[in-house]
Design a protein around this motif. Structure first.
Motif, PDB file in Angstrom:
ATOM      1  N   MET A   1       0.789  -1.085   0.082  1.00 14.94           N
ATOM      2  CA  MET A   1       0.063  -0.067  -0.172  1.00 14.94           C
ATOM      3  C   MET A   1       0.894   1.326   0.020  1.00 14.94           C
ATOM      4  N   THR A   2       2.143   1.110   0.594  1.00 15.58           N
ATOM      5  CA  THR A   2       2.872   2.402   0.755  1.00 15.58           C
ATOM      6  C   THR A   2       3.388   2.976  -0.695  1.00 15.58           C
ATOM      7  N   MET A   3       3.705   1.920  -1.755  1.00 15.21           N
ATOM      8  CA  MET A   3       4.000   2.263  -3.039  1.00 15.21           C
ATOM      9  C   MET A   3       3.002   3.021  -3.769  1.00 15.21           C
ATOM     10  N   LEU A   4       1.703   2.571  -3.380  1.00 16.81           N
ATOM     11  CA  LEU A   4       0.401   3.104  -4.165  1.00 16.81           C
ATOM     12  C   LEU A   4       0.100   4.576  -3.658  1.00 16.81           C
ATOM     13  N   ILE A   5       0.352   4.796  -2.018  1.00 15.95           N
ATOM     14  CA  ILE A   5       0.141   5.974  -1.686  1.00 15.95           C
ATOM     15  C   ILE A   5       1.270   6.899  -2.012  1.00 15.95           C
ATOM     16  N   PHE A   6       2.470   6.512  -2.135  1.00 15.38           N
ATOM     17  CA  PHE A   6       3.571   7.488  -2.796  1.00 15.38           C
ATOM     18  C   PHE A   6       3.309   7.863  -4.070  1.00 15.38           C
ATOM     19  N   GLY A   7       2.917   6.820  -4.828  1.00 17.96           N
ATOM     20  CA  GLY A   7       2.560   7.182  -6.322  1.00 17.96           C
ATOM     21  C   GLY A   7       1.561   8.247  -6.518  1.00 17.96           C
ATOM     22  N   VAL A   8       0.505   7.987  -5.719  1.00 18.52           N
ATOM     23  CA  VAL A   8      -0.783   8.927  -5.886  1.00 18.52           C
ATOM     24  C   VAL A   8      -0.007  10.349  -5.357  1.00 18.52           C
ATOM     25  N   LEU A   9       0.699  10.499  -4.237  1.00 16.24           N
ATOM     26  CA  LEU A   9       1.034  11.590  -3.729  1.00 16.24           C
ATOM     27  C   LEU A   9       2.075  12.363  -4.964  1.00 16.24           C
ATOM     28  N   LEU A  10       2.972  11.506  -5.324  1.00 18.33           N
ATOM     29  CA  LEU A  10       3.822  12.006  -6.429  1.00 18.33           C
ATOM     30  C   LEU A  10       3.086  12.743  -7.549  1.00 18.33           C
ATOM     31  N   TRP A  11       2.279  11.949  -8.062  1.00 13.54           N
ATOM     32  CA  TRP A  11       1.473  12.424  -9.196  1.00 13.54           C
ATOM     33  C   TRP A  11       0.645  13.889  -8.778  1.00 13.54           C
ATOM     34  N   SER A  12       0.113  13.911  -7.542  1.00 15.46           N
ATOM     35  CA  SER A  12      -0.628  14.985  -7.163  1.00 15.46           C
ATOM     36  C   SER A  12       0.463  16.302  -7.044  1.00 15.46           C
ATOM     37  N   VAL A  13       1.405  16.082  -6.269  1.00 17.13           N
ATOM     38  CA  VAL A  13       2.553  17.073  -5.982  1.00 17.13           C
ATOM     39  C   VAL A  13       2.932  17.684  -7.156  1.00 17.13           C
ATOM     40  N   VAL A  14       3.600  16.945  -8.237  1.00 16.27           N
ATOM     41  CA  VAL A  14       4.084  17.250  -9.354  1.00 16.27           C
ATOM     42  C   VAL A  14       3.116  18.215 -10.270  1.00 16.27           C
ATOM     43  N   HIS A  15       1.692  17.720 -10.360  1.00 14.80           N
ATOM     44  CA  HIS A  15       0.878  18.431 -10.982  1.00 14.80           C
ATOM     45  C   HIS A  15       0.260  19.590 -10.163  1.00 14.80           C
ATOM     46  N   LEU A  16       0.273  19.771  -8.926  1.00 13.02           N
ATOM     47  CA  LEU A  16      -0.134  20.870  -8.453  1.00 13.02           C
ATOM     48  C   LEU A  16       0.818  21.912  -8.315  1.00 13.02           C
ATOM     49  N   PHE A  17       2.302  21.484  -8.396  1.00  7.37           N
ATOM     50  CA  PHE A  17       3.200  22.462  -8.272  1.00  7.37           C
ATOM     51  C   PHE A  17       3.125  23.649  -9.238  1.00  7.37           C
ATOM     52  N   PRO A  18       2.953  23.402 -10.507  1.00  5.83           N
ATOM     53  CA  PRO A  18       2.725  24.600 -11.159  1.00  5.83           C
ATOM     54  C   PRO A  18       1.623  25.392 -11.212  1.00  5.83           C
ATOM     55  N   ILE A  19       0.537  24.946 -10.611  1.00  6.19           N
ATOM     56  CA  ILE A  19      -0.630  25.535 -10.513  1.00  6.19           C
ATOM     57  C   ILE A  19      -0.951  26.419  -9.111  1.00  6.19           C
ATOM     58  N   LEU A  20      -0.235  25.740  -8.047  1.00  3.77           N
ATOM     59  CA  LEU A  20      -0.423  26.579  -6.796  1.00  3.77           C
ATOM     60  C   LEU A  20       0.719  27.422  -6.523  1.00  3.77           C
ATOM     61  N   LEU A  21       1.973  26.999  -7.116  1.00  2.00           N
ATOM     62  CA  LEU A  21       3.269  27.749  -7.196  1.00  2.00           C
ATOM     63  C   LEU A  21       3.787  28.266  -8.286  1.00  2.00           C
TER      64      LEU A  21
END
Length: 198
Positions: A1-21
């Motif tokens: 489950m850790t791998m899945l959680i990290f994958g979803v977090l990485l996807w979200s952070v990378v996509h949100l980076f140019p939007i929020l910052l």
């Protein structure tokens, strides 16, 4: 489950980076250059997808699958939501009437995709994946709307664009239904029952 959680977090952070910052993103592009930045962005997205796919399968093999709620009645609604989501994905870049109504078709499609999957997948790994994607899509919609300001809908001409989007989306939907077991390990639809209709 850790791998899945990290994958979803990485996807979200990378996509949100140019939007929020956006200013931080602009500074990073100035230092790295547009090409290297896009290369790093793409690499991180690919890595997140690899983690999600393998994390999804590993979570299933580890036994993190248990019913949390009843989903039997939701299957038909889910198929409808997923078809609409693919249509919205297709409309994201085209100057269509859909974009005159929906400002963020791709992200809205992701919301429908996530909700549709949550309706028929009631286990822990599904809540992590589809719940995480739902949260990311909603934050992205709110963040991009705030960043981009007043929305100016695109000019449209004939209905040809909409017809083409819907037809292509139906074909893509059919292909995904058939291919679903091969990349998720789960059937999206009982195809044997469909073939019996013919």
């Amino acid at each position: 489950m850790t791998m899945l959680i990290f994958g979803v977090l990485l996807w979200s952070v990378v996509h949100l980076f140019p939007i929020l910052l956006p200013t931080v993103r602009a500074g990073l592009v100035d230092r790295m250059g547009e090409g290297p930045y896009k290369g790093l962005f793409t690499l991180l997205i690919v890595l997140s997808l690899v983690l999600i796919v393998f994390g999804w399968r590993a979570a299933g093999e580890a036994g993190y699958i248990g019913d949390i709620y009843d989903e039997d009645w939701t299957r038909h609604l889910t198929h409808l939501l997923l078809l609409f989501s693919i249509i919205l994905f297709g409309a994201a870049k085209a100057p269509s009437r859909i974009r005159r109504i929906i400002r963020n078709p791709m992200l809205t499609g992701m919301v429908l995709w996530s909700v549709g999957h949550l309706l028929v997948n009631n286990d822990q790994r599904s809540l992590v994946l589809f719940g995480g994607m739902l949260i990311w899509a909603v934050i992205s919609i709110l963040g991009s709307n705030r960043r981009d300001g007043v929305y100016v809908p695109p000019a449209v001409k004939s209905w040809g664009t909409e017809i083409r989007i819907v037809l292509i989306s139906c074909v893509v939907y059919g292909v995904l239904i058939v291919a679903h077991p091969y990349f998720t390990g789960m059937e999206a639809m009982d195809l044997s029952a469909v073939w019996e209709l013919f």
